[in-house]
Each structure stands twice: as structure tokens, then as C-alpha cells.
Design a protein around this motif. Sequence first.
Motif, short mmCIF file in Angstrom:
data_model
loop_
_atom_site.label_atom_id
_atom_site.label_comp_id
_atom_site.label_asym_id
_atom_site.label_seq_id
_atom_site.Cartn_x
_atom_site.Cartn_y
_atom_site.Cartn_z
N PRO A 146 0.83 -1.06 0.02
CA PRO A 146 -0.11 0.16 -0.03
C PRO A 146 0.89 1.13 -0.05
N GLN A 147 2.17 1.29 0.55
CA GLN A 147 3.05 2.47 0.42
C GLN A 147 3.47 2.61 -0.88
N GLY A 148 3.60 1.65 -2.02
CA GLY A 148 4.15 1.49 -3.08
C GLY A 148 3.16 2.39 -4.32
N PRO A 149 3.64 2.27 -5.47
CA PRO A 149 2.86 2.87 -6.44
C PRO A 149 1.54 2.59 -6.87
N ALA A 150 0.68 3.63 -7.36
CA ALA A 150 -0.74 3.17 -7.92
C ALA A 150 -0.90 3.42 -9.13
N LEU A 151 -1.77 3.20 -10.12
CA LEU A 151 -2.27 3.78 -11.16
C LEU A 151 -3.62 4.40 -11.26
N ALA A 152 -3.78 5.47 -11.67
CA ALA A 152 -5.46 5.79 -11.78
C ALA A 152 -5.70 5.71 -13.17
N LEU A 153 -6.85 4.71 -13.37
CA LEU A 153 -7.31 4.38 -14.69
C LEU A 153 -8.42 5.31 -15.05
N ALA A 154 -8.80 5.48 -16.57
CA ALA A 154 -10.02 5.77 -16.83
C ALA A 154 -11.13 4.72 -16.64
N PRO A 155 -12.26 5.10 -16.22
CA PRO A 155 -13.19 4.23 -15.70
C PRO A 155 -13.53 3.26 -16.85
N TYR A 156 -13.36 3.62 -18.16
CA TYR A 156 -13.68 2.62 -19.34
C TYR A 156 -12.49 1.62 -19.11
N VAL A 157 -11.32 1.96 -18.89
CA VAL A 157 -10.15 0.94 -18.82
C VAL A 157 -10.42 -0.07 -17.68
N TRP A 158 -10.79 0.53 -16.69
CA TRP A 158 -11.29 -0.38 -15.46
C TRP A 158 -12.25 -1.36 -15.67
N SER A 159 -13.33 -0.84 -16.54
CA SER A 159 -14.46 -1.64 -16.81
C SER A 159 -13.98 -2.84 -17.56
N ALA A 160 -13.04 -2.34 -18.93
CA ALA A 160 -12.63 -3.55 -19.46
C ALA A 160 -11.75 -4.76 -18.94
N PHE A 161 -10.99 -4.03 -18.07
CA PHE A 161 -10.16 -4.99 -17.15
C PHE A 161 -11.03 -5.95 -16.25
N VAL A 162 -12.13 -5.51 -15.77
CA VAL A 162 -12.99 -6.31 -15.04
C VAL A 162 -13.81 -7.21 -15.79
N ASP A 163 -14.29 -6.76 -16.90
CA ASP A 163 -14.89 -7.57 -18.00
C ASP A 163 -13.95 -8.76 -18.42
N PHE A 164 -12.73 -8.33 -18.65
CA PHE A 164 -11.63 -9.48 -19.07
C PHE A 164 -11.53 -10.45 -17.90
N ALA A 165 -11.46 -9.97 -16.84
CA ALA A 165 -11.26 -11.17 -15.53
C ALA A 165 -12.19 -11.75 -15.41
#
Length: 68
Positions: free
Chosen positions: A45-64
Motif C-alpha cells: 500500500p505504500q508503493g505506486p498506484a495507477l489511476a485508470l480511466a473508468p472505461y479501462v477499469w471496466s474493460a479489465f473487470v470484464d476481461f477478468a
Amino acid sequence: MSKPYPNAAATGFDWFKSSYSSGDQSCVEVAKIPGLVPVRDSKNPQGPALALAPYVWSAFVDFAKNDA
């Protein structure tokens, strides 16, 4: 589209894990902010993070869901 956050803990976001998480910390956490979906590694949790566009996150969740 993504934006790096060098220190995810310093963002001040409220982070959430999926209710499907197995508890072994091998998952990602997301935060809710308008227009972006910040994502970080729950093991670091102290490391890096990415902020994705909502459509990118949705595509990832759909793929998963469909290809896991």
C-alpha cells in the motif's frame, strides 16, 4: 489512459478490496474518486498506484470475469 501515483498511501484516498478477496492479500485495491479509478497492490500500500480511466477499469473487470 492512466496516471501514476508514486506513493499510493499519500493520496488520502479511501481504498477498498473486493468482497471476493481471499484474505491472502493477493489482490488489488481501488479507490473511488470522480472520473478515475485508482488501483494499487494490496501487498504494497505504500508503493505506486495507477489511476485508470473508468472505461479501462471496466474493460479489465470484464476481461477478468470472462477470461479468468
